[in-house]
Design an enzyme around this catalytic site. Structure first.
Site, PDB file in Angstrom:
ATOM      1  N   LYS A  81       0.815  -1.208   0.000  1.00  0.00           N
ATOM      2  CA  LYS A  81       0.000   0.000   0.000  1.00  0.00           C
ATOM      3  C   LYS A  81       0.850   1.259   0.000  1.00  0.00           C
ATOM      4  CE  LYS A  81      -2.153   1.950   3.376  1.00  0.00           C
ATOM      5  NZ  LYS A  81      -1.326   3.175   3.485  1.00  0.00           N
ATOM      6  N   ASP A  82       2.120   1.156   0.389  1.00  0.00           N
ATOM      7  CA  ASP A  82       2.987   2.322   0.441  1.00  0.00           C
ATOM      8  C   ASP A  82       3.830   2.507  -0.815  1.00  0.00           C
ATOM      9  OD1 ASP A  82       2.123   2.950   3.038  1.00  0.00           O
ATOM     10  OD2 ASP A  82       3.566   1.569   3.917  1.00  0.00           O
ATOM     11  N   ARG A 129      -7.849   8.935   3.343  1.00  0.00           N
ATOM     12  CA  ARG A 129      -8.810   7.903   2.922  1.00  0.00           C
ATOM     13  C   ARG A 129      -9.678   7.481   4.090  1.00  0.00           C
ATOM     14  NH1 ARG A 129      -8.881   2.665   4.031  1.00  0.00           N
ATOM     15  NH2 ARG A 129      -6.794   2.819   4.902  1.00  0.00           N
ATOM     16  N   ARG A 130      -9.045   7.237   5.222  1.00  0.00           N
ATOM     17  CA  ARG A 130      -9.815   6.822   6.397  1.00  0.00           C
ATOM     18  C   ARG A 130     -10.706   7.945   6.903  1.00  0.00           C
ATOM     19  NH1 ARG A 130      -4.525   3.910   8.862  1.00  0.00           N
ATOM     20  NH2 ARG A 130      -4.826   1.846   7.957  1.00  0.00           N
ATOM     21  N   ARG A 147       1.051  11.240  13.692  1.00  0.00           N
ATOM     22  CA  ARG A 147       2.231  10.612  13.110  1.00  0.00           C
ATOM     23  C   ARG A 147       2.773   9.604  14.107  1.00  0.00           C
ATOM     24  NH1 ARG A 147       6.017  14.759   9.834  1.00  0.00           N
ATOM     25  NH2 ARG A 147       6.570  12.750   8.926  1.00  0.00           N
ATOM     26  N   ARG A 153       1.107   5.493  18.216  1.00  0.00           N
ATOM     27  CA  ARG A 153      -0.290   5.885  18.021  1.00  0.00           C
ATOM     28  C   ARG A 153      -1.197   5.225  19.059  1.00  0.00           C
ATOM     29  NH1 ARG A 153      -0.965   6.480  11.413  1.00  0.00           N
ATOM     30  NH2 ARG A 153       1.188   7.062  11.024  1.00  0.00           N
ATOM     31  N   CYS A 241      -0.619   7.595  -2.822  1.00  0.00           N
ATOM     32  CA  CYS A 241      -0.897   6.782  -1.644  1.00  0.00           C
ATOM     33  C   CYS A 241      -1.741   7.530  -0.618  1.00  0.00           C
ATOM     34  CB  CYS A 241       0.416   6.344  -0.995  1.00  0.00           C
ATOM     35  SG  CYS A 241       1.493   5.359  -2.054  1.00  0.00           S
TER      36      CYS A 241
END
Length: 334
Positions: A81-82, A129-130, A147, A153, A241
């Site tokens: 995905k990255d 996106r989220r 970040r 997180r 991305c």
């Protein structure tokens, strides 16, 4: 069996080294070839600058690619995905390993489900996106950019700084933090990022069919087909991305089914499309999967998806999606 270990380049974070070691172990199990990890630090891992100033998530990938091209490592493992959708000169994705759980996961205080979060709850995520898809589901929540690696997180939730964070389930599983998950978003609720949950093995294209051909032993055709369709949607929408684009494909029993969505940052406008194609025998090719992705993307563009992506990209400068396994550590895996 050779006694000289193959050199697998990886970033230094817990998640990156864990997933790289998992791939290394499968390679050795299937081919008998020993693999050693070579730890690499990218500029993106040490700088405090925003990803928009650095050129996006590719800054984390470029250091590994430079080492590949210089011959200092034999191959690298990336979170798919990255990876930018544009191929890198001189390199090839020789294998896409079998995909892990592609879904997004909520990690909330007090074990709360998404539906049970109180109005105004503060949700941390570095992904436009989220944010877009979550805002469409719960516009009463407050979404803030964060970040740091997955552990950092999660710590913001346990400290009370945030009510919840949203991360890739696959990444949490790889670092042994599934117990922190309080809810999981099915693709019908929130489409994952193209390629989420899959790992890519990249090498020098001149060596792919020669001394590194054994890497094909870890390639998983159904996953490769699915992610090819997803990433083609992203490429056709000219979205990076960090774009608010979700896509998810599944290949089962000769049918490749693709779903995709482009959602405005505030969740109020969206384009959703779904399409499937029967593929069997000689038709089971990446090219066929890419054709499906192009067709779906063009239907989305006809409904204004490109305008949604362009507007959201302009709005989200400074909130680029980043790998959740980074060095500072910034990033997503999944």
């Amino acid at each position: 069996m050779t006694s000289v270990p193959a050199r697998l380049g990886t970033r230094r974070s817990t998640m990156a080294t864990t997933q790289s070691q998992q791939v290394a172990d499968v390679i050795t199990e299937r081919t008998g070839i020993p693999v050693e990890l070579v730890l690499i630090t990218s500029y993106g891992d040490v700088t405090k600058a925003h990803l928009t100033q650095l050129g996006g998530t590719g800054v984390f990938v470029n250091a590994l690619r430079d080492e590949l091209l210089s011959g200092n490592i034999d191959f690298a493992v990336h979170s798919l995905k990255d990876l930018p959708t544009t191929p890198a000169d001189g390199l090839t994705l020789i294998a896409i390993t079998e995909r892990d759980d592609p879904r997004d996961a909520l990690c909330a205080r007090d074990g709360l489900k998404f539906a049970d979060l109180p109005r105004g709850a503060v949700i941390g995520t570095g992904s436009p996106r989220r944010v877009a898809q979550l805002a469409a589901l719960r516009p009463d929540l407050n979404f803030v950019p964060i970040r740091g690696n997955a552990e950092t997180r999660l710590g913001k939730v346990s400290s009370g700084e945030l009510d919840a964070v949203v991360l890739a389930y696959a990444g949490l599983a790889r670092i042994g933090r599934v117990d922190d998950v309080t809810d999981v978003f099915e693709p019908s609720q929130m489409l994952p990022a193209p390629g989420q949950g899959a790992l890519a093995v990249e090498c020098d294209i001149s060596r792919a069919s020669r001394d590194l051909d054994y890497l094909a032993a870890v390639d998983h055709t159904p996953t490769r087909m699915a992610v090819a369709a997803e990433r083609t949607v992203l490429a056709e929408l000219e979205a990076g991305c960090a774009a608010p684009v979700g896509a998810f494909a599944e290949y089962h029993d000769g049918l490749l089914r693709l779903r995709a969505a482009a959602v405005a940052t505030d969740g109020r406008q969206s384009v959703h499309r779904e399409r499937a194609v029967a593929l069997d025998g000689p038709d089971i090719t990446v090219a066929a999967a890419e054709r499906l992705g192009r067709k779906l993307a063009r239907e989305m563009i006809a409904e204004g998806a490109d305008r949604i992506v362009a507007a959201a990209t302009e709005e989200s400068s400074g909130t680029e999606d980043e790998p959740e396994h980074g060095g500072q550590e910034q990033g997503e895996q999944g």
